[in-house]
Design a protein around this motif. Structure first.
Motif, PDB file in Angstrom:
ATOM      1  N   TYR A  99      -8.979   3.834  -1.587  1.00 34.63           N
ATOM      2  CA  TYR A  99      -9.127   2.804  -1.763  1.00 34.63           C
ATOM      3  C   TYR A  99      -9.900   2.061  -3.184  1.00 34.63           C
ATOM      4  O   TYR A  99      -9.823   0.970  -3.387  1.00 34.63           O
ATOM      5  N   GLY A 100     -10.832   3.061  -3.640  1.00 36.22           N
ATOM      6  CA  GLY A 100     -11.577   2.549  -4.908  1.00 36.22           C
ATOM      7  C   GLY A 100     -12.589   1.593  -4.528  1.00 36.22           C
ATOM      8  O   GLY A 100     -13.081   1.053  -5.266  1.00 36.22           O
ATOM      9  N   THR A 101     -13.068   1.612  -3.144  1.00 37.72           N
ATOM     10  CA  THR A 101     -14.415   0.636  -2.836  1.00 37.72           C
ATOM     11  C   THR A 101     -15.437   1.391  -3.227  1.00 37.72           C
ATOM     12  O   THR A 101     -15.503   2.476  -3.565  1.00 37.72           O
ATOM     13  N   ASN A 102     -16.670   0.509  -3.154  1.00 35.45           N
ATOM     14  CA  ASN A 102     -18.123   1.012  -3.581  1.00 35.45           C
ATOM     15  C   ASN A 102     -18.342   2.020  -2.517  1.00 35.45           C
ATOM     16  O   ASN A 102     -17.992   2.047  -1.266  1.00 35.45           O
ATOM     17  N   PHE A 103     -19.490   2.740  -2.372  1.00 35.59           N
ATOM     18  CA  PHE A 103     -20.071   3.698  -1.623  1.00 35.59           C
ATOM     19  C   PHE A 103     -20.301   3.069   0.001  1.00 35.59           C
ATOM     20  O   PHE A 103     -19.820   3.678   0.896  1.00 35.59           O
ATOM     21  N   CYS A 104     -20.873   2.234  -0.254  1.00 39.51           N
ATOM     22  CA  CYS A 104     -21.433   1.402   1.131  1.00 39.51           C
ATOM     23  C   CYS A 104     -20.295   1.161   1.908  1.00 39.51           C
ATOM     24  O   CYS A 104     -20.279   1.208   2.998  1.00 39.51           O
ATOM     25  N   THR A 105     -19.373   0.229   1.144  1.00 40.00           N
ATOM     26  CA  THR A 105     -18.240  -0.309   1.800  1.00 40.00           C
ATOM     27  C   THR A 105     -17.266   0.972   2.471  1.00 40.00           C
ATOM     28  O   THR A 105     -16.724   0.992   3.621  1.00 40.00           O
ATOM     29  N   SER A 106     -17.050   2.084   1.493  1.00 37.17           N
ATOM     30  CA  SER A 106     -16.367   3.162   1.857  1.00 37.17           C
ATOM     31  C   SER A 106     -17.158   3.998   3.097  1.00 37.17           C
ATOM     32  O   SER A 106     -16.338   4.233   4.002  1.00 37.17           O
TER      33      SER A 106
ATOM     34  N   PHE B  81       0.980  -1.177   0.192  1.00 37.05           N
ATOM     35  CA  PHE B  81       0.253   0.065  -0.149  1.00 37.05           C
ATOM     36  C   PHE B  81       0.684   1.231   0.131  1.00 37.05           C
ATOM     37  O   PHE B  81       1.624   1.394   0.978  1.00 37.05           O
ATOM     38  N   LYS B  82       0.591   2.131  -1.134  1.00 39.14           N
ATOM     39  CA  LYS B  82       1.438   3.256  -1.039  1.00 39.14           C
ATOM     40  C   LYS B  82       0.906   4.640  -1.617  1.00 39.14           C
ATOM     41  O   LYS B  82       1.031   5.450  -2.086  1.00 39.14           O
ATOM     42  N   GLY B  83      -0.539   4.502  -0.861  1.00 34.86           N
ATOM     43  CA  GLY B  83      -1.355   5.587  -1.218  1.00 34.86           C
ATOM     44  C   GLY B  83      -2.416   4.983  -2.017  1.00 34.86           C
ATOM     45  O   GLY B  83      -3.010   4.171  -2.228  1.00 34.86           O
ATOM     46  N   PRO B  84      -3.342   6.138  -2.716  1.00 30.42           N
ATOM     47  CA  PRO B  84      -4.404   5.714  -3.551  1.00 30.42           C
ATOM     48  C   PRO B  84      -4.159   4.712  -4.487  1.00 30.42           C
ATOM     49  O   PRO B  84      -3.260   4.690  -5.495  1.00 30.42           O
ATOM     50  N   ILE B  85      -5.000   3.930  -4.477  1.00 30.61           N
ATOM     51  CA  ILE B  85      -4.865   2.520  -5.452  1.00 30.61           C
ATOM     52  C   ILE B  85      -5.154   2.821  -6.790  1.00 30.61           C
ATOM     53  O   ILE B  85      -5.915   3.389  -7.148  1.00 30.61           O
ATOM     54  N   HIS B  86      -4.148   2.458  -7.647  1.00 28.40           N
ATOM     55  CA  HIS B  86      -4.514   2.470  -9.072  1.00 28.40           C
ATOM     56  C   HIS B  86      -5.222   1.382  -9.775  1.00 28.40           C
ATOM     57  O   HIS B  86      -5.820   1.679 -10.861  1.00 28.40           O
ATOM     58  N   ASP B  87      -5.005   0.328  -9.364  1.00 24.77           N
ATOM     59  CA  ASP B  87      -5.519  -0.717  -9.975  1.00 24.77           C
ATOM     60  C   ASP B  87      -7.171  -0.976  -9.234  1.00 24.77           C
ATOM     61  O   ASP B  87      -7.293  -1.619  -8.364  1.00 24.77           O
TER      62      ASP B  87
ATOM     63  N   GLY C 179      -8.443  12.493  -3.270  1.00 26.63           N
ATOM     64  CA  GLY C 179      -7.357  11.607  -3.893  1.00 26.63           C
ATOM     65  C   GLY C 179      -6.164  12.265  -4.024  1.00 26.63           C
ATOM     66  O   GLY C 179      -4.975  11.706  -3.803  1.00 26.63           O
ATOM     67  N   ALA C 180      -6.100  13.604  -4.394  1.00 27.02           N
ATOM     68  CA  ALA C 180      -4.903  14.484  -4.523  1.00 27.02           C
ATOM     69  C   ALA C 180      -4.049  14.509  -3.168  1.00 27.02           C
ATOM     70  O   ALA C 180      -2.876  14.211  -3.150  1.00 27.02           O
ATOM     71  N   PHE C 181      -4.740  14.832  -2.174  1.00 24.18           N
ATOM     72  CA  PHE C 181      -4.280  15.024  -0.853  1.00 24.18           C
ATOM     73  C   PHE C 181      -3.742  13.845  -0.088  1.00 24.18           C
ATOM     74  O   PHE C 181      -2.652  13.751   0.441  1.00 24.18           O
ATOM     75  N   ALA C 182      -4.339  12.727  -0.530  1.00 24.03           N
ATOM     76  CA  ALA C 182      -4.053  11.561   0.044  1.00 24.03           C
ATOM     77  C   ALA C 182      -2.797  10.871  -0.780  1.00 24.03           C
ATOM     78  O   ALA C 182      -1.927  10.556   0.071  1.00 24.03           O
ATOM     79  N   SER C 183      -2.628  11.330  -2.001  1.00 22.20           N
ATOM     80  CA  SER C 183      -1.206  11.137  -2.802  1.00 22.20           C
ATOM     81  C   SER C 183      -0.108  11.889  -1.791  1.00 22.20           C
ATOM     82  O   SER C 183       1.024  11.392  -1.805  1.00 22.20           O
ATOM     83  N   TYR C 184      -0.314  12.961  -1.477  1.00 23.25           N
ATOM     84  CA  TYR C 184       0.540  13.599  -0.676  1.00 23.25           C
ATOM     85  C   TYR C 184       1.128  13.035   0.598  1.00 23.25           C
ATOM     86  O   TYR C 184       2.206  12.800   0.847  1.00 23.25           O
ATOM     87  N   TYR C 185      -0.156  12.503   1.435  1.00 26.76           N
ATOM     88  CA  TYR C 185       0.261  12.204   2.699  1.00 26.76           C
ATOM     89  C   TYR C 185       0.964  10.600   2.734  1.00 26.76           C
ATOM     90  O   TYR C 185       1.983  10.311   3.365  1.00 26.76           O
ATOM     91  N   TRP C 186       0.436   9.708   1.678  1.00 27.80           N
ATOM     92  CA  TRP C 186       1.099   8.435   1.374  1.00 27.80           C
ATOM     93  C   TRP C 186       2.298   8.435   0.666  1.00 27.80           C
ATOM     94  O   TRP C 186       3.022   7.466   0.334  1.00 27.80           O
ATOM     95  N   ALA C 187       2.961   9.510   0.376  1.00 28.20           N
ATOM     96  CA  ALA C 187       4.262   9.740  -0.248  1.00 28.20           C
ATOM     97  C   ALA C 187       5.465   9.765   0.911  1.00 28.20           C
ATOM     98  O   ALA C 187       5.269  10.485   1.824  1.00 28.20           O
ATOM     99  N   PHE C 188       6.020   8.612   1.052  1.00 30.12           N
ATOM    100  CA  PHE C 188       7.201   8.336   2.101  1.00 30.12           C
ATOM    101  C   PHE C 188       8.104   9.700   2.179  1.00 30.12           C
ATOM    102  O   PHE C 188       8.239  10.228   3.012  1.00 30.12           O
ATOM    103  N   LYS C 189       8.411   9.875   0.998  1.00 24.62           N
ATOM    104  CA  LYS C 189       9.418  11.185   0.599  1.00 24.62           C
ATOM    105  C   LYS C 189       8.871  12.382   0.156  1.00 24.62           C
ATOM    106  O   LYS C 189       8.514  12.126  -1.171  1.00 24.62           O
ATOM    107  N   LYS C 190       8.346  13.223   0.799  1.00 24.80           N
ATOM    108  CA  LYS C 190       7.428  14.154   0.233  1.00 24.80           C
ATOM    109  C   LYS C 190       8.552  15.500  -0.368  1.00 24.80           C
ATOM    110  O   LYS C 190       9.253  15.924   0.596  1.00 24.80           O
ATOM    111  N   PRO C 191       8.171  15.767  -1.579  1.00 30.06           N
ATOM    112  CA  PRO C 191       7.403  15.498  -2.354  1.00 30.06           C
ATOM    113  C   PRO C 191       7.706  14.670  -3.415  1.00 30.06           C
ATOM    114  O   PRO C 191       7.072  14.547  -4.597  1.00 30.06           O
TER     115      PRO C 191
END
Length: 712
Positions: free
Chosen positions: A572-579, A22-28, A473-485
């Motif tokens: 995570y890209g999950t559906n609305f109810c799960t999210s 897990f490295k932030g917003p899932i692409h797959d 999604g954009a700000f989550a990409s910032y947080y889950w970047a281990f070496k920012k930016p």
């Protein structure tokens, strides 16, 4: 203790476990809630069909132009009355009838004229002088020929009014020119007039008729004055909004570098601004002491179209002062009791400032959301106007004097004189009543209006949801970047926007659909409440008040849940109810942090909005009331100076909200990611924290590998 903790987590879901991939917003990811996406597309197609139907049958001219007794527009180009812009009432006294309030139409013949009468003249006297009669004929029905009918027949058939009185146009209606001299009501220079039927009548009867005819006109007159104010002050309003935008942008930029200092300066300035408001209200209150008429209560004064009248009352300034004092006390108490938590919130805002600094396009993105919401508002408003004006002209039987069984029934003007109604009710007239219809389309018109409102809520909520999930999604990409930016993607905002549209249109439609259903129910409850105001059933009123309160709370909760669900969807890209479920359980497992840190941060951002709105509002007040000596002659002359001030206050709030909504979404996203980070990782070399060094210091958390290297 272990059992209690296990039981607690069991109630509120299972904490996230460490995932090395897990490295932030899932692409797959894959498409979610496809059924809702299909429903949205079908609903939009139906909405377009409703719009086309409304635009086909609707006619907005019915809102703007007055209509005569046959439903024809006065002063409209391309019509027989294009040179006759004013509406003339044959007998304004009939406008005092209760029918005016029931059907918004005076039970007297009305024609379009090119000017209002400016003298007293009866039909009987006019026939004696050819010059007077030539003047009088312009107030008779078109095509009237005196030689064919006797005097009684002319008045019986309603070809001409029995008398005309001096009148002035108001909202394109000819109403008696009423004036007062030494407390005596007069029309022209007379207190009585001849009604054309051999009787002298008091002008107060004309006043009563004019009042009833003016039921809707006062609101239109107010709207016209407001429109005039906008035409002479619009460029100053734009300048004020640009100033608000500059203030907001400068504030956001400074917040990135001087977050701590800016927050405390902002708090102090808000307290000072409110303090100044309290002092100003007190000075105005003290100035009005002893002034004649200032002791009148707001209740006794009632509603006045000229709102400046209220500023001459002591009670108005006292109310303003009390409201500002309450706000001042609440803010000071909150600052005293939450002073320790404010330091934590400042650290969270600092982290959000860094994130916004690395994704500067996020400050511009709300303009896209605002533009799309404006499109939704424009489509809804235009469709509503066309739907409300798509009715046909309905004519009804009006009886002036005697009782008639046919009164109130629909009729056809062209064939009315050949029916039995005129024989049984000699005084009956077939007059234009209102716009309606008996066809299936007109019967279901209210359904179309409800559907129009529902689709507005759904689409507006969808647009807002799209903006929220994109920013998340954009700000989550910032947080889950281990070496920012360095570890951030090249275009995080555009990547997040693309993922949201490609994979999660259905989920966004699902969340906004639930919210739209609750909002349309609230609208219907407000409609029922309006209808039941005159009812005496206290239980029904109490039940309705409870329902309104419950659905208001439900709407607030759904907005809060949707916001956090969209953050989980973006990550995570999950559906609305799960999210929604995962977000809710994550917040419940950290309920104390949520209740304190997140809400304190929201409060601080609200103070920032309050500072910008207050500054622009005070500046606008001094400018438009011409209290700034440097630009005293520059401010335009207005009917109501509160019009541009209120517009600037609302506009500057929307602008400040647009800028600060980015910060609010950033803070919420970082906060949720921060909670996930605490559950996923423990600071070891295998599971290092992704949070910034400031947050780690604040919570006494460290990455053990870093701590070991420092010790060595």
């Amino acid at each position: 203790m272990a059992g209690d903790e296990e039981n607690y987590y069991g109630k509120h879901g299972t904490p996230q476990k460490y995932d090395p991939s897990f490295k932030g917003p899932i692409h797959d990811r894959s498409c979610t809630d496809i059924i809702c996406c299909i429903l949205l597309v079908i609903a939009i197609v139906g909405y377009v069909v409703v719009g086309i139907i409304a635009w086909t049958y609707g006619d907005p001219r019915k809102v703007i132009y007055p209509t005569d007794s046959r439903g024809q527009f006065c002063g409209q180009l391309g019509t027989p009355n294009e040179n006759k812009p004013f509406l003339f009432y044959f007998n304004i006294l009939k406008c005092a009838s209760p029918l005016v309030l029931l059907e918004f139409q005076c039970p007297t013949k009305q024609i379009c004229v090119n000017k209002c009468p400016d003298q007293y003249l009866t039909y009987l006297n006019a026939r004696k002088q050819p010059k007077d009669f030539e003047y009088y004929k312009q107030f008779c029905v078109p095509g009237f020929n005196n030689s064919q009918k006797s005097l009684p027949e002319v008045l019986k058939d309603g070809d001409c009014p029995s008398v005309i009185t001096p009148s002035k146009p108001l909202a394109r209606r000819c109403l008696p020119a009423i004036n007062t001299k030494k407390g005596v009501v007069m029309v022209g220079n007379d207190t009585t007039f001849e009604d054309g039927l051999g009787q002298r009548r008091n002008v107060t009867e004309l006043v009563e008729g004019a009042k009833k005819a003016n039921v809707v006109l006062e609101a239109r007159q107010l709207a016209m004055k407001i429109f005039e104010d906008y035409t002479v002050s619009w460029h100053w309003i734009i300048i004020g909004l640009v100033i608000a935008m500059v203030f907001s942008f400068i504030f956001v930029v400074l917040l990135r570098f001087l977050a701590g200092i800016m927050i405390w300066v902002m708090i102090v300035l808000v307290i000072l601004v409110l303090g100044y408001g309290i002092v100003h209200c007190y000075l105005e209150y003290a100035r009005l002491k002893g002034e004649a008429g200032s002791d009148v209560s707001l209740k006794d004064l009632g509603f006045q179209t000229d709102l400046r009248v209220y500023l001459h009352l002591k009670q108005t300034w006292l109310a303003f002062m009390i409201i500002l004092c309450i706000m001042e006390v609440i803010i000071i108490l909150l600052l005293i009791f939450l002073r320790k938590r404010i330091l934590i919130a400042i650290a969270l805002i600092k982290e959000a400032s860094r994130a916004v600094g690395h994704i500067m396009t996020s400050l511009v993105f709300p303009l896209c959301t605002f533009f799309l919401v404006c499109l939704c508002v424009a489509y809804w408003a235009s469709t509503a106007v066309f739907l409300s004006t798509s009715n046909e002209a309905v004519y009804k039987v009006f009886n002036d004097t005697s009782k008639c069984d046919y009164a109130g029934q629909t009729c056809i003007p062209e064939t009315f004189n050949m029916t039995n109604i005129t024989k049984q009710c000699p005084d009956a007239r077939c007059l234009f009543a209102f716009y309606g219809g008996e066809t299936a389309y007109h019967k279901y018109l209210i359904i179309f209006q409800i559907y129009n409102a529902f689709m507005f809520f759904w689409l507006a909520n969808f647009v807002i949801a799209l903006g929220q999930v994109t920013l998340a999604g954009a700000f989550a990409s910032y947080y889950w970047a281990f070496k920012k930016p360095d570890d951030m993607p090249a275009f995080p905002l555009f990547s997040s926007f693309g993922r949201a549209l490609r994979y999660h249109t259905g989920s966004l439609a699902f969340g906004s659909l639930i919210l739209a259903i609750v909002q349309i129910i609230r609208v219907l409850l407000e409609y029922l409440d309006h209808k039941l105001k005159a009812a005496e059933n206290k239980f029904a009123k109490f039940l309705l008040a409870c329902l309104k309160c419950c659905f208001w709370c439900l709407e607030k909760f759904i907005k809060f849940l949707n916001r956090n669900a969209y953050i989980m969807i973006a990550i995570y890209g999950t559906n609305f109810c799960t999210s929604a479920k995962n977000a809710f359980f994550l917040l419940m497992r950290n309920i104390i942090r949520v209740a304190v840190l997140d809400k304190v941060t929201d409060f601080l951002l609200f103070l920032g909005k309050l500072l910008i709105v207050g500054s622009v509002g005070i500046l606008a007040f001094f400018f438009f009331t011409q209290r700034i000596d440097v630009v005293q002659g520059t401010a335009p002359t207005l009917n109501y100076y509160w019009v541009p001030i209120l517009t600037l206050v609302v506009g500057s709030y929307l602008i400040a909200h647009g800028f600060f909504s980015v910060y609010a979404m950033c803070v919420d996203t970082l906060f949720l990611c921060f909670l996930e980070d605490l559950e996923r990782n423990d600071g070891s070399s295998e599971k290092p924290y992704f949070m910034s060094s400031d947050l780690k210091k604040l919570l006494n958390k460290t990455n053990k590998e870093t701590e070991f290297s420092l010790q060595v």
